[in-house]
Structures are given as structure tokens and as C-alpha cells.
Design a protein around this motif. Structure first.
Motif: not given
Length: 276
Positions: A47-56
């Protein structure tokens, strides 16, 4: 993003130089030289996944989950070259998002190649590639375990862009990756690699000697295509059976449930962490 993996500035300098959950054991077969041990069945998310520099924050994760666009989240669990602090990333955070049905994807920003033209805190050389790979893998496994990511989970090694035409540098990088992956297996963690389709991921996908290469490949190809198959650049027989991730868009500023996060977008069909 102000920082991402090595840092936004370093990342682009480097670049310029060059949902359904299933349980299966297929990822083991994709990795060569597997130690003789009993492996937990891998947990796979499609499915869809996101990555962000800092864990939200957990509040943001809850709001984004209700939006139902993403169900996978990649987090940077460690490495001296990790670009951002992680005040939210704790064992309880991991447990909470897993309970909320997020699928967690662990990333480790290890040492980078000697020919890479970006600032970083840790590099390997041709002479140290194997030993640094072992040390980084031991640290990655320990950090994953501390966050409640159980053996059988994957750890994706973040390898930024470098000049693969530099044979000495490329050979050192493959040595490092092999040492990292082989050591992970001794800890019963599955190997994966994140890299660019024109550089680090390409080096792994096209290596003639497949010994001790990671069994899962997450390729960055920013073409806006949400797929892991239609734009796969290499041998179609490689990394099949739930072993691919595709980062198809970078630095996407998105607001969901009143919470705004700058993320990279990914199409995912590969192992995720086993939380316990």
C-alpha cells in the motif's frame, strides 16, 4: 525539508553527482547465504507509505490514520548520519502506532561511500568497509530491538547517491553493504536497502555477484508513478514476491486532519517491522 537523512543540502549535492498486510516467508529466499536458523515469518505490507525526517507526534499520526490515505510510515532508527533528531521515536511510540494499525518501516542511515560528495559524520573506506558494515549492523539491530522491533523485522540501510562509475568506490560500497546485511542476519533481522535508481539501488540491483546482498530493495525514482512494477528499472525477476518499495515523490507538504508534515511518498510492497 530542512534535513533528511544526511541533510537536504547534502542529499541533493550527492544526487547531482551521479494497504494489505500479509504474512509470508518469501523474503528469506531472496537473500543469499542465509544462516541456518529458524526465521519468524515476515510481515509484509502492500500500500502507500510515507517517510518524514522526524517521526511525527502521536496526535499527527492519529489524525493522518483517520484520513486513510497512508497506512505505512518509515522511521529513522539510527546511524551517525541521521539528519534529524527523533524526540517522538520511542518504544512506546512504536507500540502505539502499531496498535493503531500503522505499518512501521525501519531505516538506518549508516556510513557513506568515500567518493560521495556530501558532508556526513561517518564514511567507510576500501580498507574499513567490511568492519564498518559489521559495526553499523550491530548498532542497527540493537536500536531496532530497543524500539520493540522484533527479530524477523527488516532494517533498510539508507545509502545516498554516489559515483558508481568509480570502481574502487563502488566495490567498497558493495563490501560494506554485504557486511551490513550478513551481520543483520546473524541477529535474525532481514536486510533491505534504500537508494537511488541511478546510483546506490542500481549498484545493488545490477551486481553480478548476489552473495550477501539485501533481500529487499527500496528505490528512489521521483517520477510520480505510484507503482513497484511498471517502472521497475532492472531484471523483472529480481526482488519479486513482496520485496520492493518505490519512493516516487520527495518533499511533499501535506495536511491531513489539521496536521501538516513534509513527507516523501512511497508505493510499498515489502516487509515491515514486527512489533512486540
Amino acid at each position: 525539508m530542512s534535513k533528511h537523512r544526511l541533510s537536504r543540502k547534502s542529499r541533493y549535492i550527492a544526487l547531482a553527482t551521479t494497504g494489505v498486510v500479509v504474512v509470508a516467508g518469501a523474503g528469506v529466499a531472496a537473500q543469499t547465504s542465509m544462516a541456518a536458523t529458524t526465521w519468524p515469518a515476515q510481515k509484509t505490507y502492500t500500500g502507500r507509505a510515507f517517510d518524514a525526517c522526524t517521526a511525527p507526534s502521536l496526535a499527527a499520526m492519529s489524525a493522518w490514520k483517520k484520513d486513510k490515505y497512508y497506512s505505512g510510515v518509515a522511521v529513522y532508527i539510527g546511524g551517525k548520519n541521521r539528519g534529524c533528531a527523533q524526540p517522538n521515536l520511542t518504544r512506546s511510540w512504536v507500540k502505539s502506532v502499531d496498535t493503531a494499525s500503522w505499518r512501521v518501516i525501519p531505516l538506518y542511515v549508516g556510513a557513506q561511500p568515500p567518493c560521495q560528495k556530501s558532508g556526513n559524520k561517518e564514511r567507510f573506506t576500501a580498507a574499513t568497509a567490511a568492519s564498518v558494515g559489521v559495526n553499523n549492523a550491530n548498532d542497527a539491530a540493537a536500536r531496532a530491538a530497543a524500539l520493540g522491533m522484533k527479530p524477523g523485522s527488516p532494517i533498510y540501510l539508507n545509502m545516498e547517491s554516489y559515483d558508481t562509475a568509480d570502481k574502487t568506490c563502488n566495490n567498497a560500497t558493495l563490501t560494506y553493504v554485504r557486511a551490513f546485511t550478513k551481520t543483520l542476519r546473524t541477529k535474525t533481522y532481514r536486510g533491505g536497502l534504500y537508494g537511488f535508481s541511478t546510483s546506490s539501488a542500481k549498484a545493488i540491483a545490477t551486481a553480478k555477484d548476489r552473495t550477501d546482498l539485501p533481500g529487499n530493495l527500496w528505490y528512489a525514482l521521483w517520477n510520480g508513478q505510484e507503482t513497484t512494477t511498471k517502472d521497475w528499472p532492472w531484471d523483472p525477476k529480481l526482488y519479486t514476491d513482496h520485496s520492493r518499495g518505490h519512493q516516487y515523490k520527495a518533499n511533499s507538504k501535506e495536511t491531513r486532519g489539521g496536521h501538516t508534515i513534509t513527507v516523501d511518498r512511497n508505493a510499498w510492497d515489502a516487509p515491515v517491522a514486527i512489533i512486540g
